[in-house]
Design a protein around this motif. Structure first.
Motif, PDB file in Angstrom:
ATOM      1  N   PRO A   4      38.513  24.073  65.422  1.00  0.00           N
ATOM      2  CA  PRO A   4      38.796  22.674  66.442  1.00  0.00           C
ATOM      3  C   PRO A   4      38.660  22.814  67.087  1.00  0.00           C
ATOM      4  N   VAL A   5      39.273  23.592  68.459  1.00  0.00           N
ATOM      5  CA  VAL A   5      39.129  23.037  69.453  1.00  0.00           C
ATOM      6  C   VAL A   5      37.503  22.578  70.102  1.00  0.00           C
ATOM      7  N   THR A   6      36.545  23.088  69.415  1.00  0.00           N
ATOM      8  CA  THR A   6      35.261  23.116  69.514  1.00  0.00           C
ATOM      9  C   THR A   6      34.659  21.359  69.199  1.00  0.00           C
ATOM     10  N   GLY A   7      34.841  21.557  68.434  1.00  0.00           N
ATOM     11  CA  GLY A   7      34.965  19.872  67.878  1.00  0.00           C
ATOM     12  C   GLY A   7      35.418  18.691  68.326  1.00  0.00           C
ATOM     13  N   VAL A   8      36.444  19.014  69.174  1.00  0.00           N
ATOM     14  CA  VAL A   8      37.245  17.787  69.987  1.00  0.00           C
ATOM     15  C   VAL A   8      36.839  18.249  71.270  1.00  0.00           C
ATOM     16  N   ARG A   9      36.126  19.383  71.733  1.00  0.00           N
ATOM     17  CA  ARG A   9      34.806  18.938  73.285  1.00  0.00           C
ATOM     18  C   ARG A   9      33.495  18.364  72.612  1.00  0.00           C
ATOM     19  N   ALA A  10      33.126  18.808  72.054  1.00  0.00           N
ATOM     20  CA  ALA A  10      32.367  18.506  71.588  1.00  0.00           C
ATOM     21  C   ALA A  10      32.404  16.374  71.396  1.00  0.00           C
ATOM     22  N   ALA A  11      32.924  15.840  70.932  1.00  0.00           N
ATOM     23  CA  ALA A  11      33.707  13.999  71.055  1.00  0.00           C
ATOM     24  C   ALA A  11      34.126  13.837  72.122  1.00  0.00           C
ATOM     25  N   LEU A  12      34.706  14.231  72.511  1.00  0.00           N
ATOM     26  CA  LEU A  12      35.039  14.096  74.043  1.00  0.00           C
ATOM     27  C   LEU A  12      33.676  12.579  74.803  1.00  0.00           C
ATOM     28  N   PRO A  13      32.954  12.695  75.330  1.00  0.00           N
ATOM     29  CA  PRO A  13      32.263  11.932  75.549  1.00  0.00           C
ATOM     30  C   PRO A  13      32.767  10.532  74.972  1.00  0.00           C
ATOM     31  N   ALA A  14      32.425  10.484  73.363  1.00  0.00           N
ATOM     32  CA  ALA A  14      32.119   9.942  72.796  1.00  0.00           C
ATOM     33  C   ALA A  14      33.688   9.057  72.987  1.00  0.00           C
ATOM     34  N   SER A  15      34.986   9.784  72.847  1.00  0.00           N
ATOM     35  CA  SER A  15      35.954   9.179  73.349  1.00  0.00           C
ATOM     36  C   SER A  15      36.427   8.522  74.200  1.00  0.00           C
ATOM     37  N   ALA A  16      35.950   9.931  75.723  1.00  0.00           N
ATOM     38  CA  ALA A  16      35.971   8.931  77.182  1.00  0.00           C
ATOM     39  C   ALA A  16      35.337   7.407  77.405  1.00  0.00           C
ATOM     40  N   LEU A  17      33.917   7.687  76.780  1.00  0.00           N
ATOM     41  CA  LEU A  17      33.368   5.711  76.784  1.00  0.00           C
ATOM     42  C   LEU A  17      34.493   4.411  76.229  1.00  0.00           C
ATOM     43  N   LEU A  18      34.626   5.354  74.770  1.00  0.00           N
ATOM     44  CA  LEU A  18      35.520   4.193  73.890  1.00  0.00           C
ATOM     45  C   LEU A  18      36.500   4.125  74.669  1.00  0.00           C
ATOM     46  N   ALA A  19      37.494   4.581  75.055  1.00  0.00           N
ATOM     47  CA  ALA A  19      38.802   4.706  76.044  1.00  0.00           C
ATOM     48  C   ALA A  19      38.836   3.639  77.198  1.00  0.00           C
ATOM     49  N   ALA A  20      37.604   4.012  77.420  1.00  0.00           N
ATOM     50  CA  ALA A  20      37.193   3.035  79.058  1.00  0.00           C
ATOM     51  C   ALA A  20      37.150   1.315  78.621  1.00  0.00           C
ATOM     52  N   HIS A  21      36.587   1.196  77.321  1.00  0.00           N
ATOM     53  CA  HIS A  21      36.181  -0.226  76.928  1.00  0.00           C
ATOM     54  C   HIS A  21      37.965  -0.535  76.649  1.00  0.00           C
ATOM     55  N   THR A  22      38.516   0.399  75.488  1.00  0.00           N
ATOM     56  CA  THR A  22      40.336  -0.313  75.853  1.00  0.00           C
ATOM     57  C   THR A  22      40.456  -0.454  76.975  1.00  0.00           C
ATOM     58  N   LEU A  23      40.697   0.243  77.414  1.00  0.00           N
ATOM     59  CA  LEU A  23      41.510   0.520  79.316  1.00  0.00           C
ATOM     60  C   LEU A  23      40.783  -1.279  79.876  1.00  0.00           C
ATOM     61  N   ALA A  24      39.767  -1.579  79.739  1.00  0.00           N
ATOM     62  CA  ALA A  24      38.890  -2.639  80.361  1.00  0.00           C
ATOM     63  C   ALA A  24      40.060  -4.213  79.461  1.00  0.00           C
ATOM     64  N   VAL A  25      39.269  -4.510  78.583  1.00  0.00           N
ATOM     65  CA  VAL A  25      40.465  -5.328  77.292  1.00  0.00           C
ATOM     66  C   VAL A  25      41.561  -5.545  77.307  1.00  0.00           C
ATOM     67  N   THR A  26      41.769  -3.854  77.408  1.00  0.00           N
ATOM     68  CA  THR A  26      43.365  -4.161  77.957  1.00  0.00           C
ATOM     69  C   THR A  26      44.247  -4.429  78.843  1.00  0.00           C
ATOM     70  N   ALA A  27      43.553  -4.249  79.811  1.00  0.00           N
ATOM     71  CA  ALA A  27      43.689  -4.975  81.292  1.00  0.00           C
ATOM     72  C   ALA A  27      43.498  -6.640  81.089  1.00  0.00           C
ATOM     73  N   VAL A  28      42.680  -7.003  80.444  1.00  0.00           N
ATOM     74  CA  VAL A  28      42.576  -8.153  80.237  1.00  0.00           C
ATOM     75  C   VAL A  28      44.039  -8.897  79.572  1.00  0.00           C
ATOM     76  N   SER A  29      44.026  -8.627  78.352  1.00  0.00           N
ATOM     77  CA  SER A  29      45.069  -9.378  77.392  1.00  0.00           C
ATOM     78  C   SER A  29      46.631  -9.220  78.317  1.00  0.00           C
ATOM     79  N   ARG A  30      46.696  -8.182  78.864  1.00  0.00           N
ATOM     80  CA  ARG A  30      48.448  -8.449  79.823  1.00  0.00           C
ATOM     81  C   ARG A  30      48.404 -10.311  80.283  1.00  0.00           C
TER      82      ARG A  30
END
Length: 352
Positions: free
Chosen positions: A201-227
């Motif tokens: 499972p660690v291998t699967g998580v590592r493979a998905a980390l770049p996509a996870s980080a990109l989605l998180a970056a967008h969420t960070l920006a939207v949440t900052a505006v929502s405040r």
């Protein structure tokens, strides 16, 4: 904030279970289906399936039965967060958004809190059916959601916590899909046999980390505006989110991206047409950028709320672009097909 306002409930003030001054089920606070649709913001639900689907694509696999189970778990945990959010903000909303279901008395605070708890338990139960790694990701996600709603939301750590939640949701889909008996679409590659470098499972998580980080970056920006969506008054934050949107759109538009999976020794994914990530990346920018620009030029509460709504809807083309970037064109198209449904429902039920 954890304690209910007993005085207002006893007097039948807005938000009390027995309040009857607003539409709903008089004297019960149970609300109508339309009230729950507003509380749970069902128009935003269409942004959730793409997390699990993008997670499946990130590990080079077709969505499978466990992906669907993880998707259902994500929906439950997302709606738990919505109900808990309004329960935690019921006193603040009584001043800034008295029309919301809780402060208007259409739904009782106790009912919203009960729904949040029940949905959390359901989400964790579904995740457990997808395997231990998926349950681990879901537990971390649920903990982040509750911590955000009950405490972190109004602290400097709020946007980061929300971004973490979205990233974990994608990892939930990845770990569930990359489970016992998983077979890659290119060749038979069984979890139990693995590879010389390991395929746990660690291998699967590592493979998905770049996509996870990109989605998180967008969420960070939207949440900052929502405040600032209730007060408005800030041009700098929407401008920053606009810049982040353009950068993220350019990054996901470079696909197909096969580097992370190949570097980990994972089987190669199907190659998507090169134009797919670019088109979907452009759709992502177009969805989020225009309302953000309007909010930057005129940071009124109304335009800021529209910018937040646009950012939420932009999750869908971003998720689709991530899937296409990973080489899964079919998954990308299935995810993108959710966008018109989300837009249509958002006209009836606000996503913010």
């Amino acid at each position: 904030m954890l304690g209910a306002s007993e005085a207002s409930e006893a007097s039948g003030a807005p938000g009390a279970p027995g309040a009857t001054g607003a539409p709903g089920v008089p004297g019960t606070g149970l609300g109508r289906p339309a009230d729950w649709a507003e509380l749970l913001r069902i128009s935003a639900l269409f942004t959730v399936p793409g997390d699990a689907l993008a997670g499946a694509a990130a590990v080079g696999l077709h969505p499978n039965r466990r992906t669907l189970t993880a998707l259902c778990a994500s929906l439950c945990l997302y709606e738990a967060g919505m109900a808990l959010n309004d329960w935690a903000d019921r006193e603040e909303d009584a001043v800034e958004r008295p029309h919301r279901p809780l402060p208007s008395g259409r739904i009782a605070p106790a009912a919203a809190l009960t729904a949040a708890g029940a949905l959390t338990v359901a989400g964790l139960g579904l995740a457990a059916r997808a395997g231990r790694p998926a349950l681990t990701a879901a537990t971390a996600l649920a903990g982040t959601v509750w911590a955000y709603d009950l405490h972190l939301k109004h602290t400097p750590a709020g946007p980061a916590a929300m971004a973490t939640a979205r990233g974990l949701d994608l990892l939930l889909g990845a770990t569930a899909t990359w489970g016992p008996g998983s077979r890659n679409r290119s060749r038979n590659w069984n979890w139990n046999r693995g590879s010389a470098r390991g395929a746990g499972p660690v291998t699967g998580v590592r493979a998905a980390l770049p996509a996870s980080a990109l989605l998180a970056a967008h969420t960070l920006a939207v949440t900052a505006v929502s405040r600032r969506e209730a007060q408005g008054g800030s041009s700098a934050i929407p401008l920053g989110a606009l810049a982040a949107t353009v950068v993220l759109g350019a990054v996901v538009g470079r696909g197909p991206e096969r580097g992370p999976a190949a570097a980990l020794g994972l089987p190669a994914a199907l190659t998507a047409h090169r134009s797919a990530p670019q088109l979907l990346g452009a759709a992502y920018i177009a969805t989020a950028a225009r309302p953000l620009l309007h909010a930057a030029l005129n940071p009124s509460p109304q335009l800021t709320q529209r910018a937040v709504g646009g950012g939420i809807r932009a999750m869908i083309p971003l998720q689709a672009a991530l899937a296409a970037r990973a080489g899964s064109l079919g998954t990308a198209l299935a995810t993108a097909a959710l966008a018109p449904l989300a837009r249509r429902l958002a006209r009836k039920v606000s996503a913010t």
